[in-house]
Design a protein around this motif. Sequence first.
Motif, mmCIF file in Angstrom:
data_model
loop_
_atom_site.group_PDB
_atom_site.id
_atom_site.type_symbol
_atom_site.label_atom_id
_atom_site.label_comp_id
_atom_site.label_asym_id
_atom_site.label_seq_id
_atom_site.Cartn_x
_atom_site.Cartn_y
_atom_site.Cartn_z
ATOM 1 N N PRO A 160 -8.502 2.980 -36.863
ATOM 2 C CA PRO A 160 -8.744 1.846 -35.964
ATOM 3 C C PRO A 160 -8.205 2.116 -34.566
ATOM 4 O O PRO A 160 -7.115 2.669 -34.396
ATOM 5 N N SER A 179 -19.129 2.271 -31.390
ATOM 6 C CA SER A 179 -17.734 1.964 -31.698
ATOM 7 C C SER A 179 -17.420 0.483 -31.517
ATOM 8 O O SER A 179 -16.282 0.093 -31.334
ATOM 9 N N GLN A 180 -18.451 -0.368 -31.554
ATOM 10 C CA GLN A 180 -18.235 -1.797 -31.385
ATOM 11 C C GLN A 180 -17.627 -2.401 -32.651
ATOM 12 O O GLN A 180 -17.787 -1.877 -33.749
ATOM 13 N N THR A 181 -16.923 -3.535 -32.461
ATOM 14 C CA THR A 181 -16.389 -4.258 -33.610
ATOM 15 C C THR A 181 -17.355 -5.365 -34.010
ATOM 16 O O THR A 181 -18.176 -5.816 -33.216
ATOM 17 N N THR A 202 -12.041 -8.867 -37.565
ATOM 18 C CA THR A 202 -13.136 -7.970 -37.191
ATOM 19 C C THR A 202 -13.269 -6.804 -38.149
ATOM 20 O O THR A 202 -12.314 -6.427 -38.842
ATOM 21 N N GLU A 241 -14.546 -2.651 -38.189
ATOM 22 C CA GLU A 241 -14.684 -1.513 -37.280
ATOM 23 C C GLU A 241 -14.931 -0.258 -38.101
ATOM 24 O O GLU A 241 -14.311 -0.056 -39.152
#
Length: 282
Positions: free
Chosen positions: A138, A70-72, A131, A133
């Motif tokens: 979001p 779940s990192q951006t 960013t 995602e």
Amino acid sequence: MTSISLPIFGQGSQPAEEDGVELDYLAMPEEMATYRMPTISVDLNAADLAQAKTVLQQLEQDLATYPANSQTIDLITLDQTNRQFVDELLGEGEVSMLCGGAQTVRIQESVLAGVWRSQRLDGQKQIVTDTLEVGIIPQVILQTAFADAAVQIDADMSALPDGVMNAPPLLAELNAKIAEYQPGAEAHIINLSLLPQTEQDLAFLEQRLGRGAVTILSRGYGNCRIDATATRNVWWVRYFNSQDTLILNTLEVSEVPNVACASAEDIADSHQRLQEILQVYL
């Protein structure tokens, strides 16, 4: 096999009435967005697009491993050429979002469903963060929508405005559903279009619910505008046809209305599409 004529029931298909009244019907949406392979105007020089390749490879990995990752992905450091390439490749999908607060956050779904681009703006409208995602929705929406929201609606009915007749029972129903709602539970929807609501009723509902920090626009088969209210987990959802006529007006108690969300199937499909795009362009 020969073609046959089918009777069509609609405007102009019925004989005129003696009193001159004509059959009328509500126009339906005429267009629906479909996926197209992006068109890239940037010269495809691998040496110049190394930054974009790194970003897109990371995006492909995030799509492949969802929901484990779940990192951006940071885009703010891309140079002009790489940014233009990523802009054109991702394009704009059906869902846009705007979050208010100390800093404005604007979010655009890409043409790859479930891939969201978020840009945080400062007071001078300059981009502070940019960013990507991967997700159903979001995370900033979940964090922002009801951060300062009231936990219940004001139920004082001692001094109702003139013309308010049917709104009070709806507020009592909403308060009950708000109190019992748990994340992941089925949404509770009140269809205002099917209820006898006066203009004063609707204005009273809007005043008591208040306005929240998040607005979402979904442009699919027609338009859908979704506004967070200032009351926890209550959204005002309005559907419009292609002539911008309101065709469905609802209140929804949920974490986020499904019409704004991608699905796990969408994300799996986006992974496959991104792999095809990378094979063509990088």
